[in-house]
Scaffold this motif. Structure first.
Motif, mmCIF file in Angstrom:
data_model
loop_
_atom_site.group_PDB
_atom_site.id
_atom_site.type_symbol
_atom_site.label_atom_id
_atom_site.label_comp_id
_atom_site.label_asym_id
_atom_site.label_seq_id
_atom_site.Cartn_x
_atom_site.Cartn_y
_atom_site.Cartn_z
ATOM 1 N N ARG A 193 0.838 -1.194 0.000
ATOM 2 C CA ARG A 193 0.000 0.000 0.000
ATOM 3 C C ARG A 193 0.870 1.240 0.000
ATOM 4 O O ARG A 193 1.714 1.424 0.873
ATOM 5 C CB ARG A 193 -0.915 -0.005 1.209
ATOM 6 C CG ARG A 193 -2.100 0.905 1.045
ATOM 7 C CD ARG A 193 -3.089 0.674 2.122
ATOM 8 N NE ARG A 193 -2.497 1.098 3.386
ATOM 9 C CZ ARG A 193 -3.198 1.479 4.444
ATOM 10 N NH1 ARG A 193 -4.492 1.457 4.404
ATOM 11 N NH2 ARG A 193 -2.606 1.854 5.533
ATOM 12 N N LEU A 194 0.673 2.069 -1.030
ATOM 13 C CA LEU A 194 1.380 3.330 -1.185
ATOM 14 C C LEU A 194 0.367 4.454 -1.052
ATOM 15 O O LEU A 194 -0.828 4.217 -1.011
ATOM 16 C CB LEU A 194 2.038 3.398 -2.567
ATOM 17 C CG LEU A 194 2.952 2.261 -2.956
ATOM 18 C CD1 LEU A 194 3.234 2.313 -4.429
ATOM 19 C CD2 LEU A 194 4.222 2.339 -2.165
ATOM 20 N N LYS A 195 0.843 5.666 -1.034
ATOM 21 C CA LYS A 195 -0.059 6.808 -0.990
ATOM 22 C C LYS A 195 -0.817 6.878 -2.313
ATOM 23 O O LYS A 195 -0.247 7.144 -3.363
ATOM 24 C CB LYS A 195 0.735 8.088 -0.773
ATOM 25 C CG LYS A 195 -0.125 9.315 -0.661
ATOM 26 C CD LYS A 195 0.710 10.539 -0.430
ATOM 27 C CE LYS A 195 -0.158 11.771 -0.404
ATOM 28 N NZ LYS A 195 0.639 12.979 -0.261
ATOM 29 N N GLY A 196 -2.113 6.594 -2.267
ATOM 30 C CA GLY A 196 -2.946 6.684 -3.454
ATOM 31 C C GLY A 196 -2.907 5.472 -4.361
ATOM 32 O O GLY A 196 -3.487 5.515 -5.440
ATOM 33 N N ASN A 197 -2.264 4.391 -3.965
ATOM 34 C CA ASN A 197 -2.156 3.241 -4.857
ATOM 35 C C ASN A 197 -1.944 1.971 -4.039
ATOM 36 O O ASN A 197 -1.350 2.014 -2.956
ATOM 37 C CB ASN A 197 -0.997 3.435 -5.828
ATOM 38 C CG ASN A 197 -1.109 2.548 -7.045
ATOM 39 O OD1 ASN A 197 -2.074 1.813 -7.211
ATOM 40 N ND2 ASN A 197 -0.116 2.605 -7.899
ATOM 41 N N ILE A 198 -2.397 0.852 -4.563
ATOM 42 C CA ILE A 198 -2.152 -0.464 -3.963
ATOM 43 C C ILE A 198 -1.597 -1.359 -5.059
ATOM 44 O O ILE A 198 -2.151 -1.433 -6.152
ATOM 45 C CB ILE A 198 -3.440 -1.073 -3.388
ATOM 46 C CG1 ILE A 198 -3.954 -0.225 -2.239
ATOM 47 C CG2 ILE A 198 -3.193 -2.502 -2.931
ATOM 48 C CD1 ILE A 198 -5.278 -0.673 -1.683
ATOM 49 N N ILE A 199 -0.503 -2.023 -4.770
ATOM 50 C CA ILE A 199 0.106 -2.947 -5.723
ATOM 51 C C ILE A 199 -0.087 -4.359 -5.187
ATOM 52 O O ILE A 199 0.286 -4.654 -4.052
ATOM 53 C CB ILE A 199 1.610 -2.646 -5.908
ATOM 54 C CG1 ILE A 199 1.804 -1.246 -6.495
ATOM 55 C CG2 ILE A 199 2.256 -3.696 -6.800
ATOM 56 C CD1 ILE A 199 3.243 -0.804 -6.571
ATOM 57 N N HIS A 200 -0.691 -5.223 -5.988
ATOM 58 C CA HIS A 200 -0.907 -6.626 -5.619
ATOM 59 C C HIS A 200 -0.195 -7.504 -6.639
ATOM 60 O O HIS A 200 -0.419 -7.367 -7.839
ATOM 61 C CB HIS A 200 -2.399 -6.962 -5.610
ATOM 62 C CG HIS A 200 -2.652 -8.414 -5.403
ATOM 63 N ND1 HIS A 200 -2.595 -8.990 -4.168
ATOM 64 C CD2 HIS A 200 -2.936 -9.401 -6.274
ATOM 65 C CE1 HIS A 200 -2.840 -10.288 -4.289
ATOM 66 N NE2 HIS A 200 -3.047 -10.561 -5.565
ATOM 67 N N LEU A 201 0.647 -8.395 -6.151
ATOM 68 C CA LEU A 201 1.376 -9.314 -7.022
ATOM 69 C C LEU A 201 1.406 -10.696 -6.383
ATOM 70 O O LEU A 201 1.338 -10.832 -5.158
ATOM 71 C CB LEU A 201 2.816 -8.845 -7.227
ATOM 72 C CG LEU A 201 3.012 -7.524 -7.956
ATOM 73 C CD1 LEU A 201 4.434 -7.059 -7.817
ATOM 74 C CD2 LEU A 201 2.660 -7.688 -9.406
ATOM 75 N N ASP A 202 1.542 -11.709 -7.219
ATOM 76 C CA ASP A 202 1.788 -13.056 -6.705
ATOM 77 C C ASP A 202 2.743 -13.778 -7.645
ATOM 78 O O ASP A 202 2.900 -13.410 -8.804
ATOM 79 C CB ASP A 202 0.500 -13.839 -6.516
ATOM 80 C CG ASP A 202 -0.305 -13.984 -7.793
ATOM 81 O OD1 ASP A 202 0.087 -13.388 -8.805
ATOM 82 O OD2 ASP A 202 -1.325 -14.683 -7.764
ATOM 83 N N HIS A 203 3.390 -14.796 -7.111
ATOM 84 C CA HIS A 203 4.352 -15.565 -7.892
ATOM 85 C C HIS A 203 4.335 -17.003 -7.385
ATOM 86 O O HIS A 203 4.258 -17.252 -6.184
ATOM 87 C CB HIS A 203 5.758 -14.967 -7.741
ATOM 88 C CG HIS A 203 6.749 -15.556 -8.686
ATOM 89 N ND1 HIS A 203 6.803 -15.199 -10.009
ATOM 90 C CD2 HIS A 203 7.704 -16.489 -8.515
ATOM 91 C CE1 HIS A 203 7.768 -15.877 -10.606
ATOM 92 N NE2 HIS A 203 8.321 -16.670 -9.716
#
Length: 122
Positions: A60-70
């Motif tokens: 979770r960043l300011k104004g954004n959410i990054i979701h990843l999987d591997h």
């Protein structure tokens, strides 16, 4: 920055926790405005072919959410692949924030160069 490390059908050992924290230092070094990180490590249901190890992250960043999987054969390999993907995404996000090439439309349309004459056509 808060770090939440959970396991799905996996016990999180201290060595595994330290490995994830050391790998996340690389991401934090590139971008330090991270609010929190949630990492989920797990084992998928075994199929006839193989067992798949899964590493998943929500950053979770300011104004954004990054979701990843591997997914990988080994949990450590899954973490390595996940961190590589996450590092590329964070650097891309940082570049978008620092991109000054795109000017606002109100500045582009209202500006005139010094040599232009405003009285043309009258």
């Amino acid at each position: 920055m808060n770090l939440l490390l959970t396991g799905h059908h996996v016990d999180i050992s201290p060595s595994l926790r330290e490995y994830v924290e050391n790998k996340l230092d690389r991401v934090i070094r590139h971008f330090d405005q991270i609010i929190d990180i949630a990492v989920v490590l797990g084992i998928e249901k075994p199929s006839e072919k193989d067992k798949r190890q899964r590493a998943e992250v929500n950053l979770r960043l300011k104004g954004n959410i990054i979701h990843l999987d591997h997914y990988a054969e080994n949990l450590y390999a899954a973490i390595d692949g996940l961190i590589d993907k996450l590092d590329r995404q964070v650097v891309r996000h940082k570049d978008k924030l620092q991109d000054h090439k795109r000017a606002a439309l109100k500045h582009v349309s209202g500006e005139m160069s010094a040599g232009e004459d405003r009285s043309e056509g009258f």
